[in-house]
Design a protein around this motif. Structure first.
Motif, mmCIF file in Angstrom:
data_model
loop_
_atom_site.group_PDB
_atom_site.id
_atom_site.type_symbol
_atom_site.label_atom_id
_atom_site.label_comp_id
_atom_site.label_asym_id
_atom_site.label_seq_id
_atom_site.Cartn_x
_atom_site.Cartn_y
_atom_site.Cartn_z
ATOM 1 N N GLU A 103 0.860 -1.200 0.000
ATOM 2 C CA GLU A 103 0.000 0.000 0.000
ATOM 3 C C GLU A 103 0.890 1.243 0.000
ATOM 4 O OE1 GLU A 103 -3.203 1.204 -0.226
ATOM 5 O OE2 GLU A 103 -2.194 3.113 0.129
ATOM 6 N N GLY A 155 -17.705 8.793 -1.095
ATOM 7 C CA GLY A 155 -18.938 9.248 -0.445
ATOM 8 C C GLY A 155 -19.233 8.526 0.859
ATOM 9 N N TYR A 201 -20.854 5.974 1.679
ATOM 10 C CA TYR A 201 -22.164 5.329 1.848
ATOM 11 C C TYR A 201 -22.010 3.909 1.301
ATOM 12 C CZ TYR A 201 -26.799 3.773 0.421
ATOM 13 O OH TYR A 201 -27.936 3.014 0.222
ATOM 14 N N ARG A 253 -13.929 5.981 5.446
ATOM 15 C CA ARG A 253 -12.871 5.084 4.994
ATOM 16 C C ARG A 253 -11.685 5.149 5.957
ATOM 17 N NH1 ARG A 253 -13.263 3.464 -0.342
ATOM 18 N NH2 ARG A 253 -11.552 2.094 0.233
ATOM 19 N N ASP A 290 -11.838 -0.859 -8.204
ATOM 20 C CA ASP A 290 -11.789 0.177 -9.251
ATOM 21 C C ASP A 290 -10.777 -0.139 -10.352
ATOM 22 O OD1 ASP A 290 -13.669 1.534 -7.819
ATOM 23 O OD2 ASP A 290 -12.364 3.177 -7.195
ATOM 24 N N MET A 310 -17.925 0.769 -3.427
ATOM 25 C CA MET A 310 -17.303 0.017 -2.324
ATOM 26 C C MET A 310 -17.855 -1.405 -2.268
ATOM 27 S SD MET A 310 -16.864 2.630 0.820
ATOM 28 C CE MET A 310 -18.387 3.512 0.754
HETATM 29 C C1 FAD Z 1 -16.322 11.222 -5.844
HETATM 30 C C2 FAD Z 1 -16.526 9.774 -5.499
HETATM 31 C C3 FAD Z 1 -17.505 9.415 -4.582
HETATM 32 C C4 FAD Z 1 -17.736 8.071 -4.277
HETATM 33 N N1 FAD Z 1 -18.712 7.733 -3.381
HETATM 34 C C5 FAD Z 1 -18.984 6.431 -3.116
HETATM 35 C C6 FAD Z 1 -19.994 6.065 -2.188
HETATM 36 O O1 FAD Z 1 -20.630 6.877 -1.530
HETATM 37 N N2 FAD Z 1 -20.237 4.735 -2.006
HETATM 38 C C7 FAD Z 1 -19.535 3.772 -2.656
HETATM 39 O O2 FAD Z 1 -19.802 2.589 -2.448
HETATM 40 N N3 FAD Z 1 -18.534 4.098 -3.518
HETATM 41 C C8 FAD Z 1 -18.240 5.398 -3.754
HETATM 42 N N4 FAD Z 1 -17.220 5.733 -4.605
HETATM 43 C C9 FAD Z 1 -16.426 4.647 -5.213
HETATM 44 C C10 FAD Z 1 -15.484 4.016 -4.188
HETATM 45 O O3 FAD Z 1 -14.751 5.001 -3.504
HETATM 46 C C11 FAD Z 1 -14.532 3.064 -4.880
HETATM 47 O O4 FAD Z 1 -15.250 2.266 -5.784
HETATM 48 C C12 FAD Z 1 -13.800 2.171 -3.879
HETATM 49 O O5 FAD Z 1 -13.005 2.951 -3.042
HETATM 50 C C13 FAD Z 1 -12.952 1.163 -4.615
HETATM 51 O O6 FAD Z 1 -12.120 0.480 -3.727
HETATM 52 P P1 FAD Z 1 -10.727 -0.118 -4.243
HETATM 53 O O7 FAD Z 1 -10.236 -0.976 -3.158
HETATM 54 O O8 FAD Z 1 -10.903 -0.670 -5.601
HETATM 55 O O9 FAD Z 1 -9.819 1.164 -4.451
HETATM 56 P P2 FAD Z 1 -9.254 2.277 -3.367
HETATM 57 O O10 FAD Z 1 -10.184 2.286 -2.226
HETATM 58 O O11 FAD Z 1 -9.058 3.466 -4.171
HETATM 59 O O12 FAD Z 1 -7.908 1.629 -2.915
HETATM 60 C C14 FAD Z 1 -6.781 1.539 -3.763
HETATM 61 C C15 FAD Z 1 -5.536 1.587 -2.897
HETATM 62 O O13 FAD Z 1 -4.396 1.303 -3.685
HETATM 63 C C16 FAD Z 1 -3.336 2.150 -3.280
HETATM 64 N N5 FAD Z 1 -2.428 2.262 -4.433
HETATM 65 C C17 FAD Z 1 -2.674 2.896 -5.608
HETATM 66 N N6 FAD Z 1 -1.650 2.742 -6.443
HETATM 67 C C18 FAD Z 1 -0.736 1.982 -5.807
HETATM 68 C C19 FAD Z 1 0.528 1.468 -6.177
HETATM 69 N N7 FAD Z 1 1.047 1.706 -7.386
HETATM 70 N N8 FAD Z 1 1.215 0.750 -5.260
HETATM 71 C C20 FAD Z 1 0.678 0.508 -4.016
HETATM 72 N N9 FAD Z 1 -0.528 0.960 -3.633
HETATM 73 C C21 FAD Z 1 -1.231 1.677 -4.522
HETATM 74 C C22 FAD Z 1 -4.018 3.449 -2.908
HETATM 75 O O14 FAD Z 1 -3.239 4.242 -2.021
HETATM 76 C C23 FAD Z 1 -5.302 2.942 -2.259
HETATM 77 O O15 FAD Z 1 -5.160 2.783 -0.858
HETATM 78 C C24 FAD Z 1 -16.967 7.061 -4.915
HETATM 79 C C25 FAD Z 1 -15.964 7.422 -5.834
HETATM 80 C C26 FAD Z 1 -15.745 8.752 -6.126
HETATM 81 C C27 FAD Z 1 -14.677 9.109 -7.106
#
Ligand code: FAD
Length: 383
Positions: free
Chosen positions: A42, A53, A55, A105, A283, A296
């Motif tokens: 990380e 957001g 939620y 978060r 994502d 999420m």
């Molecule tokens: C404006 C906005 C509002 C949102 N609101 C909501 C909501 O209300 N409810 C909801 O369900 N979803 C919401 N989302 C979507 C949600 O935030 C994401 O879908 C969710 O966080 C995805 O989780 P993840 O684990 O895929 O990625 P993330 O939570 O983004 O985690 C990725 C991690 O990888 C790490 N990382 C990145 N690159 C590297 C690298 N090269 N090496 C090591 N580590 C790295 C980052 O630091 C991060 O900790 C929203 C998104 C946006 C943009």
């Protein structure tokens, strides 16, 4: 090519997870609980705020509870009502079928990271993967500290990160990434059981309760507007606060952060669930538009299925990479592709004055449309 199981025996890592958000942490915990050696990398240090957001759709609540992944010392808000407003402030309210809950978060990711560490996942914070090269039948991961790690299986859970996507030459990186995301935590007077989504020109802003009497105020806006107005404050005055509901919230709330959290350079363009043999989750496999409020949930669900696919293959005593990749990719498509597509089409209806007013009027007359969109973008609860 076929592998045997070799927990902790050699320098070649069994499983490396890139990124410790929800997708990364949940898959690392599940795989580790099933006896596999997992390293999670990380780039930041827990706890930290991120743009979201906050939620969470109830579709993942049974899963989080049955796997004891929710912090029990925190009272999360229960959200059952939805309000939606047009750019001019025309409002539509309706109950949420599934509903959800709010938790920051900062708290949730820190809680999951501490479970992962306590249970034996090798969590490496403040470390960035700058490239992942697949050769013969394993990966070499290049880290920003100069180190290189060899791994048999890599889960890409690095979120919306543009840099690694560019290193991997993923096709969507050539497309425009015209969005910004901005998040604040606030204290305000707002119903605890409601999530509201307020449109403004070229964006929309959500508000809902999280823990400790705080609220999340988070919007998706346009990079072009930010460039045009020069800074966030000027852009918010010219666009966000033109919606009377948002003007009221911005002017009558206590902003808890000194400065908002901001991200840019992300896209809702379709991605692939497997790229360069990396199993993408969350994502990194595809970002659902935030108005659906379930990115999420998707990240957590993808973590579950990627872990199950990996475990399934190990249970058979060997790992057949081609079959694993096809199986995961098919499951990902079946569960999530349509939801992401509906989310993208729905987002196109908002952001311009004409379509935003029309859509809210249409939904006011037929709540069936709003309910149908919710149904198409949400999955069924699972555990
Ligand atoms: C404006 C906005 C509002 C949102 N609101 C909501 C909501 O209300 N409810 C909801 O369900 N979803 C919401 N989302 C979507 C949600 O935030 C994401 O879908 C969710 O966080 C995805 O989780 P993840 O684990 O895929 O990625 P993330 O939570 O983004 O985690 C990725 C991690 O990888 C790490 N990382 C990145 N690159 C590297 C690298 N090269 N090496 C090591 N580590 C790295 C980052 O630091 C991060 O900790 C929203 C998104 C946006 C943009």
């Amino acid at each position: 090519m076929v592998y045997g199981l070799s927990k902790g025996v050699n320098v070649l890592k069994e499983i490396v997870v890139i990124g410790g958000g929800l997708a990364g942490l949940v898959s690392a915990i599940l795989l580790n609980r099933n006896g596999l050696e997992v390293t999670l990398i990380e780039k930041k240090t827990y706890p930290f705020h991120r743009v979201c957001g906050e939620y969470i759709s109830n579709e993942v609540r049974p899963f989080l509870e049955s796997h004891q992944l929710l912090p029990d010392h925190i009272e999360t808000s229960k959200i059952t009502q939805f309000e939606f407003t047009s750019i001019k402030g025309k409002s539509l309210s309706l109950p949420l079928d599934l509903g959800g809950f709010g938790i920051s978060r900062y708290v949730l990711d820190e809680h999951l990271a501490s479970i992962a560490k306590q249970e034996g996942v090798d969590v490496r914070e403040k470390t960035t993967v700058s490239d992942a090269v697949f050769h013969e039948d394993s990966f070499t991961l290049k880290l920003n500290n100069g180190e290189e790690i060899e791994a048999k299986i890599v889960i890409g859970a690095y979120g919306k990160n543009a840099n690694l996507d560019k290193s991997l030459k993923r096709s969507f990186t050539s497309k425009r990434a015209p969005f910004i995301g901005v998040k604040r935590h606030i204290k305000t007077d707002f119903p605890i059981d409601k999530i509201a989504l307020h449109n403004f020109e070229n964006g929309y802003c959500g508000i809902s309760a999280i823990e400790s009497d705080k609220y999340n105020l988070c919007y998706l806006g346009s990079r072009a507007d930010l460039r045009q107005y020069g800074n966030l404050e000027a852009m918010e005055a010219a666009t966000v606060k033109r919606n009377p509901h948002l003007k009221d919230i911005f002017e009558n709330s206590e902003m808890i952060f000194e400065k908002p959290e901001v991200i840019n350079e992300f896209t809702f363009a379709p991605k692939t669930a497997v790229e360069n043999h990396i199993l993408m989750a969350g994502d990194s496999a595809g970002l659902i538009t935030p108005l659906c409020g379930n990115g999420m949930a998707l990240a957590i669900h993808a973590a579950k299925i990627v872990s199950e696919c990996i475990l399934d293959h190990y249970k058979k005593g060997s790992l057949d990479r081609d079959t694993l990749e096809k199986k995961y990719s098919n499951q990902w498509q079946q569960l999530f592709a349509k939801r992401l597509w509906v989310g993208r089409q729905t987002q196109k209806l908002f952001g311009s004055k004409i379509t935003s007013e029309l859509t809210v009027s249409l939904m006011q007359n037929s709540k069936f449309i709003a309910k149908a969109i919710m149904k198409q973008t949400h999955g069924q609860p699972f555990d």
